[in-house]
Scaffold this active site. Structure first.
Site, PDB file in Angstrom:
ATOM      1  N   ASP A  94       0.873  -1.418   0.018  1.00 47.49           N
ATOM      2  CA  ASP A  94       0.065  -0.109   0.060  1.00 47.49           C
ATOM      3  C   ASP A  94       0.912   1.224  -0.063  1.00 47.49           C
ATOM      4  OD1 ASP A  94      -1.849  -2.020   0.484  1.00 47.49           O
ATOM      5  OD2 ASP A  94      -3.018  -0.941   2.214  1.00 47.49           O
ATOM      6  N   LYS A 156      -7.131   3.181  -2.872  1.00 49.34           N
ATOM      7  CA  LYS A 156      -7.289   2.927  -1.449  1.00 49.34           C
ATOM      8  C   LYS A 156      -7.948   4.608  -1.097  1.00 49.34           C
ATOM      9  CE  LYS A 156      -5.278   1.927   3.044  1.00 49.34           C
ATOM     10  NZ  LYS A 156      -4.273   1.457   3.672  1.00 49.34           N
ATOM     11  N   LYS A 185     -10.331  -0.053  -1.873  1.00 51.40           N
ATOM     12  CA  LYS A 185      -9.980  -0.305  -0.747  1.00 51.40           C
ATOM     13  C   LYS A 185     -10.615   0.811   0.158  1.00 51.40           C
ATOM     14  CE  LYS A 185      -6.579  -1.478   2.767  1.00 51.40           C
ATOM     15  NZ  LYS A 185      -5.148  -2.165   3.071  1.00 51.40           N
TER      16      LYS A 185
END
Length: 233
Positions: A94, A156, A185
């Protein structure tokens, strides 16, 4: 149709990515991830190797972060961090985009920043953290499009460090932007089963959630099914 507890755990990246995380919390998150079968577990970079050792021989994936939490590291720093994460066994990365560059209109820099990390850890999936709390709707859409073009596997919503939580409306904006080109996400403020399921209905397919909130959501799901929830020691 409501999600079952077995479906929910495969949507949650359980995380301990705060400033004040202790060794004990890293141990707790590993134990909980294994016990409840969360899909992935994340810690801050200095704890990631330790977390990986604790998750060894379990089905839980190890996740790593790059450019966290500000996104203002240089491209080279993010690439080096992402490569380190891969070297210690991370199965997903991430990374935080450069929010300031995006807001300055330097889409070329933002694209290169993301793409270099994607290329550095290929074929490991990269989730691009947009920090939507700081962005306008138009900037969220631009960031999503840039990330998709750079080859990410997920966009995300945020790191969870911003004061503003992730919202269902933000997920809808992201979904409209990316369609089926990549996955979404959410992270930050997902603290109830109702919110998780509403975001899921809006198109979100992964959730970054701290341990306490993740267990609370899971307990809600067990109770809805009329099943006893065994608390972790």
């Amino acid at each position: 149709m409501p999600l079952s507890h077995t479906e929910i755990v495969r949507l949650i990246d359980v995380s301990c990515v705060r400033t004040d995380v202790t060794y004990r919390e890293v141990e707790q998150i590993a134990a909980a991830a294994i016990k409840y079968n969360f899909i992935c577990a994340f810690a801050m970079p200095c704890y990631t190797e330790k977390l990986g050792e604790l998750l060894k021989d379990s089905p839980v994936m190890l996740g790593g972060v790059a450019g966290f939490p500000s996104g203002a590291d240089t491209v080279a720093q993010k690439v080096d961090c992402a490569r380190y994460m891969k070297s210690v066994g991370c199965k997903e990365i991430d990374m935080v985009i450069n929010v300031g560059a995006l807001q300055s209109g330097d889409d070329v820099y933002v694209h290169n920043d993301i793409k270099k990390v994607v290329e550095a850890v290929y074929p490991i999936p990269v989730k691009s953290i947009l920090e939507c709390a700081y962005l306008s709707d138009e900037e969220i859409i631009r960031a999503c499009n840039i990330a998709v073009e750079a080859g990410v596997s997920f966009v995300k919503s945020g790191t969870g460090w911003a004061a503003k939580p992730a919202t269902v409306e933000t997920i809808k904006i992201m979904k409209n932007a990316v369609g089926d080109k990549t996955s979404i996400k959410a992270a930050g403020g997902v603290r109830s089963l109702a919110v998780l399921e509403e975001m899921y209905a809006a198109g979100c397919r992964r959730f970054g959630i701290g341990l306490r909130s993740a267990l609370g959501i899971l307990k809600e799901a067990y109770q809805r099914e009329g099943k006893p929830f065994e608390e972790i020691n």
